[in-house]
Motif scaffolding. Structure first.
Motif, PDB file in Angstrom:
ATOM      1  N   CYS A  23       3.794  -9.720  -1.010  1.00 52.70           N
ATOM      2  CA  CYS A  23       3.068  -9.012   0.056  1.00 52.70           C
ATOM      3  C   CYS A  23       3.288  -9.718   1.388  1.00 52.70           C
ATOM      4  CB  CYS A  23       1.571  -8.967  -0.244  1.00 52.70           C
ATOM      5  SG  CYS A  23       1.181  -8.275  -1.843  1.00 52.70           S
ATOM      6  N   ARG A  28       5.579  -7.301   3.077  1.00 55.86           N
ATOM      7  CA  ARG A  28       5.049  -6.110   2.391  1.00 55.86           C
ATOM      8  C   ARG A  28       6.105  -5.435   1.504  1.00 55.86           C
ATOM      9  NH1 ARG A  28       0.099  -4.186   3.167  1.00 55.86           N
ATOM     10  NH2 ARG A  28       0.454  -3.601   1.017  1.00 55.86           N
ATOM     11  N   ASP A  30       5.853  -5.435  -1.494  1.00 53.58           N
ATOM     12  CA  ASP A  30       5.077  -4.799  -2.584  1.00 53.58           C
ATOM     13  C   ASP A  30       5.023  -3.276  -2.428  1.00 53.58           C
ATOM     14  OD1 ASP A  30       3.325  -5.449  -0.296  1.00 53.58           O
ATOM     15  OD2 ASP A  30       1.692  -4.647  -1.532  1.00 53.58           O
ATOM     16  N   ARG A  34       6.454  -0.568  -5.317  1.00 58.17           N
ATOM     17  CA  ARG A  34       5.687   0.536  -5.914  1.00 58.17           C
ATOM     18  C   ARG A  34       6.393   1.873  -5.685  1.00 58.17           C
ATOM     19  NH1 ARG A  34       1.595  -2.856  -4.144  1.00 58.17           N
ATOM     20  NH2 ARG A  34       1.180  -1.725  -2.221  1.00 58.17           N
ATOM     21  N   ASN A  37       8.911   2.255  -8.387  1.00 57.39           N
ATOM     22  CA  ASN A  37       8.220   2.693  -9.609  1.00 57.39           C
ATOM     23  C   ASN A  37       7.980   4.198  -9.591  1.00 57.39           C
ATOM     24  OD1 ASN A  37       5.701   3.627 -10.908  1.00 57.39           O
ATOM     25  ND2 ASN A  37       5.539   1.561 -11.729  1.00 57.39           N
ATOM     26  N   SER A  38       7.376   4.685  -8.517  1.00 55.46           N
ATOM     27  CA  SER A  38       6.993   6.106  -8.538  1.00 55.46           C
ATOM     28  C   SER A  38       8.200   7.032  -8.380  1.00 55.46           C
ATOM     29  CB  SER A  38       5.932   6.404  -7.471  1.00 55.46           C
ATOM     30  OG  SER A  38       6.377   6.048  -6.195  1.00 55.46           O
ATOM     31  N   GLU A  80       5.506  -4.676 -10.721  1.00 56.91           N
ATOM     32  CA  GLU A  80       6.014  -5.097  -9.412  1.00 56.91           C
ATOM     33  C   GLU A  80       6.875  -6.356  -9.501  1.00 56.91           C
ATOM     34  OE1 GLU A  80       2.661  -5.505  -6.742  1.00 56.91           O
ATOM     35  OE2 GLU A  80       2.020  -3.459  -7.145  1.00 56.91           O
ATOM     36  N   ASP A 152       3.874   0.647   4.850  1.00 58.09           N
ATOM     37  CA  ASP A 152       2.468   0.692   5.259  1.00 58.09           C
ATOM     38  C   ASP A 152       2.349   1.020   6.746  1.00 58.09           C
ATOM     39  OD1 ASP A 152       3.649  -1.873   5.652  1.00 58.09           O
ATOM     40  OD2 ASP A 152       1.671  -2.660   6.168  1.00 58.09           O
ATOM     41  N   ARG A 172       3.568  17.824   4.871  1.00 60.60           N
ATOM     42  CA  ARG A 172       2.411  17.004   4.508  1.00 60.60           C
ATOM     43  C   ARG A 172       2.029  17.285   3.052  1.00 60.60           C
ATOM     44  NH1 ARG A 172      -0.623  21.138   7.074  1.00 60.60           N
ATOM     45  NH2 ARG A 172      -2.214  21.991   5.691  1.00 60.60           N
ATOM     46  N   LEU A 176      -5.469  14.213   3.221  1.00 55.46           N
ATOM     47  CA  LEU A 176      -5.692  12.793   3.491  1.00 55.46           C
ATOM     48  C   LEU A 176      -4.358  12.081   3.670  1.00 55.46           C
ATOM     49  CD1 LEU A 176      -8.524  12.058   0.873  1.00 55.46           C
ATOM     50  CD2 LEU A 176      -8.770  12.627   3.293  1.00 55.46           C
ATOM     51  N   SER A 177      -4.448  10.830   4.083  1.00 59.43           N
ATOM     52  CA  SER A 177      -3.251  10.027   4.309  1.00 59.43           C
ATOM     53  C   SER A 177      -3.089   9.075   3.122  1.00 59.43           C
ATOM     54  CB  SER A 177      -3.433   9.266   5.626  1.00 59.43           C
ATOM     55  OG  SER A 177      -2.300   8.524   5.915  1.00 59.43           O
ATOM     56  N   TYR A 178      -1.952   9.189   2.436  1.00 55.20           N
ATOM     57  CA  TYR A 178      -1.759   8.467   1.170  1.00 55.20           C
ATOM     58  C   TYR A 178      -0.796   7.297   1.309  1.00 55.20           C
ATOM     59  CZ  TYR A 178      -3.764  12.784  -0.769  1.00 55.20           C
ATOM     60  OH  TYR A 178      -4.584  13.840  -1.050  1.00 55.20           O
ATOM     61  N   HIS A 179      -0.905   6.351   0.384  1.00 53.65           N
ATOM     62  CA  HIS A 179       0.094   5.289   0.263  1.00 53.65           C
ATOM     63  C   HIS A 179       1.462   5.904  -0.032  1.00 53.65           C
ATOM     64  CE1 HIS A 179      -2.166   1.253  -0.524  1.00 53.65           C
ATOM     65  NE2 HIS A 179      -2.708   1.916   0.473  1.00 53.65           N
ATOM     66  N   HIS A 182       2.218   6.780  -3.633  1.00 49.93           N
ATOM     67  CA  HIS A 182       1.437   7.947  -4.066  1.00 49.93           C
ATOM     68  C   HIS A 182       2.081   9.235  -3.532  1.00 49.93           C
ATOM     69  CE1 HIS A 182      -2.310   5.065  -4.275  1.00 49.93           C
ATOM     70  NE2 HIS A 182      -1.368   4.732  -5.121  1.00 49.93           N
ATOM     71  N   THR A 185       4.869  10.249  -5.826  1.00 49.08           N
ATOM     72  CA  THR A 185       4.337  10.846  -7.054  1.00 49.08           C
ATOM     73  C   THR A 185       3.949  12.308  -6.836  1.00 49.08           C
ATOM     74  OG1 THR A 185       3.522   8.726  -7.869  1.00 49.08           O
ATOM     75  CG2 THR A 185       2.449  10.697  -8.745  1.00 49.08           C
TER      76      THR A 185
END
Lengths: 195, 195
Positions: A23, A28, A30, A34, A37-38, A80, A152, A172, A176-179, A182, A185
């Motif tokens: 991180c 960052r 990390d 992720r 991964n997704s 991770e 980020d 969009r 909402l605002s997602y990571h 996410h 995914t």
């Protein structure tokens, strides 16, 4: 083929970070791990028809881009730490003008965001994942797609200018605002439903 | 309030694992850590109206349940390693008949899946995330919801029997089988759109 391009604004471009500190020490990283991964993992299998590009702009030797190719990937695990190890191995490779293979399905090059999109715009539509875009559920998609997103941090003006050059549509994913991981995914789920 | 109950079939119930080995040594704790991430994280904020329950059935001292409460959570970061550290701290607590606070927003108890659902069925509908269920986009939801899912292994017959006792509806998220943390992201997105 689905492609994801994730811009790591401060992500380390040298392999001298500690796996215990992806991180802070690796800028960052990390977030990017992720996203890998997704991009690829299904329950008990990998998505073979996906490519992920980590555009790394931080550290001492930018830019570098790691390209993950689902069709050739091996040794990728969902956690991770083990993905950080694959990324570190790639960053320790000497890279000149040509892309270099690091481990099965993972390649590293000197490409920046402009270089990556120049290549991808020839073979796919460029989509910009952005909060004020059109709702993904209302968008008609055709052919191969490349989704571009930040880590980020949002894309900056210069990066958005590159996207504009390729007439990227803004899309969009919800109210909402997602990571970033996410977001990937949710994109996959929406496209899975259309196939 | 949205709640997620994730069953960690082999997840360590003692705090003697290494943070460098949350996959093997801690019984695929990595899966549960990613579920905590997807339960709570939004871009630059936490979902305060969420609770996540990790039902841990492995190791030397089962069962234990870790309860994460969005409204009180502090010190939660998105990376796996730092969440593993919070989990380990909780597992090192002495737990008797009563639930014990470990760090802000994190509690540990001796509850098993039956105990957890007995409590939650009083205040919410129980939903079982399962590949052969009804498509989530076609389901009408009302009031508080609790979603139950496995880790890298499906729920076994005994666990499914507990769900049946509470008349859990089976709901699927798409045409493919997803990782548990990805399932949580998709559920959130669907419910975000309805609010």
């Amino acid at each position: 083929m689905r492609r994801f391009v994730i811009v790591g604004h401060r992500a380390s471009t040298t392999g001298d970070f500690k796996l215990d500190d992806v991180c802070g020490g690796a800028g960052r990283l990390d977030v990017l791990l992720r996203c890998v991964n997704s991009s690829f993992f299904l329950s008990h299998s990998l998505r073979r028809d996906v490519e992920a590009f980590l555009v790394m702009k931080g550290g001492e030797d930018p830019p570098k881009t790691l390209r993950f190719v689902g069709d050739g990937l091996r040794y990728l695990n969902p956690d991770e730490r083990s993905t950080a190890s694959l990324v570190r191995n790639a960053l320790l490779r000497k890279v000149g003008d040509e892309e270099v293979g690091s481990s099965p399905g993972i390649f590293i090059s000197r490409m920046d965001l402009g270089d990556v999109l120049e290549k991808l715009a020839e073979v796919s539509e460029i989509i910009y994942l952005k909060e004020d875009g059109e709702d993904v559920r209302d968008v008609t998609f055709d052919g191969d797609l490349t989704f571009v997103l930040g880590d980020d941090r949002d894309l900056d003006e210069d990066e958005e200018a590159i996207l504009k050059k390729y007439s990227a549509r803004s899309v969009r994913l919800g109210p909402l605002s997602y990571h970033s991981d996410h977001c990937i995914t949710i994109v996959h789920n929406e496209l899975d439903r259309r196939q």
